[in-house]
Scaffold this motif. Structure first.
Motif, PDB file in Angstrom:
ATOM      1  N   TYR A 154     -34.227   2.627  24.963  1.00 33.86           N
ATOM      2  CA  TYR A 154     -35.667   2.873  24.819  1.00 33.86           C
ATOM      3  C   TYR A 154     -35.914   4.374  24.717  1.00 33.86           C
ATOM      4  N   LYS A 166     -41.437   6.894  28.225  1.00 33.86           N
ATOM      5  CA  LYS A 166     -40.051   6.920  28.702  1.00 33.86           C
ATOM      6  C   LYS A 166     -39.995   7.474  30.113  1.00 33.86           C
ATOM      7  N   GLU A 182     -42.880   4.965  22.760  1.00 34.38           N
ATOM      8  CA  GLU A 182     -41.694   5.043  23.608  1.00 34.38           C
ATOM      9  C   GLU A 182     -41.496   6.455  24.161  1.00 34.38           C
ATOM     10  N   GLN A 193     -39.610  -1.717  28.996  1.00 37.01           N
ATOM     11  CA  GLN A 193     -38.699  -0.952  28.150  1.00 37.01           C
ATOM     12  C   GLN A 193     -37.532  -1.790  27.660  1.00 37.01           C
ATOM     13  N   TYR A 245     -44.768  -4.304  26.622  1.00 34.92           N
ATOM     14  CA  TYR A 245     -44.153  -3.186  25.899  1.00 34.92           C
ATOM     15  C   TYR A 245     -45.241  -2.265  25.336  1.00 34.92           C
TER      16      TYR A 245
END
Length: 162
Positions: free
Chosen positions: A93, A161, A157, A67, A61
């Motif tokens: 996420y 993404k 994140e 994710q 992570y």
């Protein structure tokens, strides 16, 4: 019941991972407040399979490769707290939700403050992503790991993404 733990270093400081033989019980912060999450009979164990897998998945992570977590979880709390923590697991996420949106998700709009309290006692930080819950005005509020760490996690994140 005896719980096993190990420490791991991460971009948000040293994390204490806690599990029994079947499931992850807690991910605790280095700056953890006393009694935020009540755990008893902790024994350090570098060989607990759940802890090893949790450490692996958290490392993935933090590196931007994972994710979603795939870990057995044991959520120890009231029925209401467990309902809120399960709602956290449904926040995608890289997205955020407000406390009001979590209250709506559990079907209890009047429980916004209670939702905040339950989130504050979330024992499995990062895995049940309470860092993805923000204030109604979009500001970062209320995080056991500290607002600086909340910002780090959200930025991580946002950057990774897909």
């Amino acid at each position: 019941m005896t719980l096993n733990y190990l420490y791991m270093h991460s971009p948000v400081g040293r994390l204490q991972l806690v599990a029994d033989e079947q499931a992850l019980v807690a991910v605790l912060w280095e700056c953890e407040k006393a009694n935020r999450v009540r755990l008893h009979h902790l024994v350090e164990n570098q060989n607990n399979i759940i802890l090893i897998e949790t450490q692996k998945q958290l490392s993935e992570y933090f590196q931007g490769y994972r994710q979603r977590f795939d870990l057995p979880l044991k959520l120890n709390g009231t029925d209401f707290q467990q309902q809120v923590w399960r709602a956290l697991l449904n926040i995608p996420y890289g997205e955020t939700r407000t406390y009001k949106e979590i209250a709506l998700a559990i079907g209890n709009l009047k429980a916004v403050r209670a939702v905040g309290s339950a989130i504050g006692r979330n024992p499995i930080s990062i895995i049940a992503p309470c860092h993805r819950v923000i204030g109604a005005d979009g500001k970062l509020v209320g995080f056991a790991g500290g607002l600086a760490n909340k910002e780090i996690l959200l930025n991580l994140e946002k950057t990774n993404k897909i």
